[in-house]
Design an enzyme around this catalytic site. Structure first.
Site, short mmCIF file in Angstrom:
data_model
loop_
_atom_site.label_atom_id
_atom_site.label_comp_id
_atom_site.label_asym_id
_atom_site.label_seq_id
_atom_site.Cartn_x
_atom_site.Cartn_y
_atom_site.Cartn_z
N ASP A 143 0.79 -1.21 0.07
CA ASP A 143 0.05 -0.02 -0.02
C ASP A 143 0.93 1.34 -0.04
O ASP A 143 1.88 1.20 0.64
CB ASP A 143 -1.09 0.06 1.17
CG ASP A 143 -1.74 -1.00 1.21
OD1 ASP A 143 -2.67 -1.10 0.08
OD2 ASP A 143 -2.26 -1.62 2.29
N ASP A 157 -7.11 -1.63 -4.40
CA ASP A 157 -8.09 -0.91 -3.68
C ASP A 157 -8.90 0.03 -4.10
O ASP A 157 -10.24 -0.17 -3.92
CB ASP A 157 -7.42 -0.40 -2.20
CG ASP A 157 -6.47 -1.44 -1.53
OD1 ASP A 157 -6.94 -2.40 -1.55
OD2 ASP A 157 -5.48 -0.96 -0.90
#
Length: 184
Positions: A143, A157
């Site tokens: 991330d 995401d």
């Protein structure tokens, strides 16, 4: 007179069949293109971030509003479920199968876009789980996009969230995968 009417009905039915086939092809092409392009964007951005931000803190892009900060998430959304990584990977595998199965029925462009986004997102994070440390089906998801007061996330995401929004819109509108509407 009856002959003319049945010839016209047959021609109309053939025309509808041609339009349906064309819509299905267009939707499937959109599904595949969306899934492939966004999956590659996700993989590319993660590779770039791992290479460039491995030993750095947050890199501000737009002041405090938007920045990049490399993190590795062993769990699900918002870092929850860190002890269920293998189970999450198996659920993702099933999700990939379901999305591919549903895509065979898609004839609506919005549904095709939603399913393509969903497949790209699920595959992007699943790829991390399978191929990244600490090992197969236990890998940590990369991330890197950081907003204020929000968990750090990635392109996969974003794809999953936009897909969920589009699926809800189609469901509320009563539009089925094939483009028909509920009750019609």
């Amino acid at each position: 007179m009856w002959e003319t009417r049945s010839i016209m009905q047959a021609a109309h039915a053939e025309s509808e069949s041609t339009v349906a086939t064309s819509s299905r092809r267009t939707a499937r092409a959109l599904f595949v293109a969306t899934a492939v392009v966004l999956y590659l964007v996700d993989l590319g951005t993660k590779s770039l971030v791992v290479e460039k931000l491995a030993d750095r803190g947050r890199v501000d892009l737009v002041g405090d509003l938007l920045g990049f900060r490399l993190t590795r998430n062993p769990g699900a959304a918002f870092g929850t479920g860190t002890s269920y990584t293998v189970l999450l990977s198996c659920v993702a595998l099933v999700a990939v199968g379901v999305v591919v199965w549903l895509s065979a029925r898609v004839a609506n462009r919005v549904w095709a876009l939603a399913l393509g986004l969903l497949l790209a997102g699920v595959l992007g994070n699943l790829t991390d789980r399978v191929f990244r440390e600490p090992g197969p089906f236990e890998g940590h998801v990369v991330d890197f996009i950081q907003l204020p007061h929000w968990p750090i996330f990635n392109v996969a995401d974003m794809c999953i969230n936009v897909a969920a929004l589009l699926i809800l819109v189609q469901a509320f509108r009563g539009v089925r995968l094939n483009g028909t509407r509920d009750g019609k």
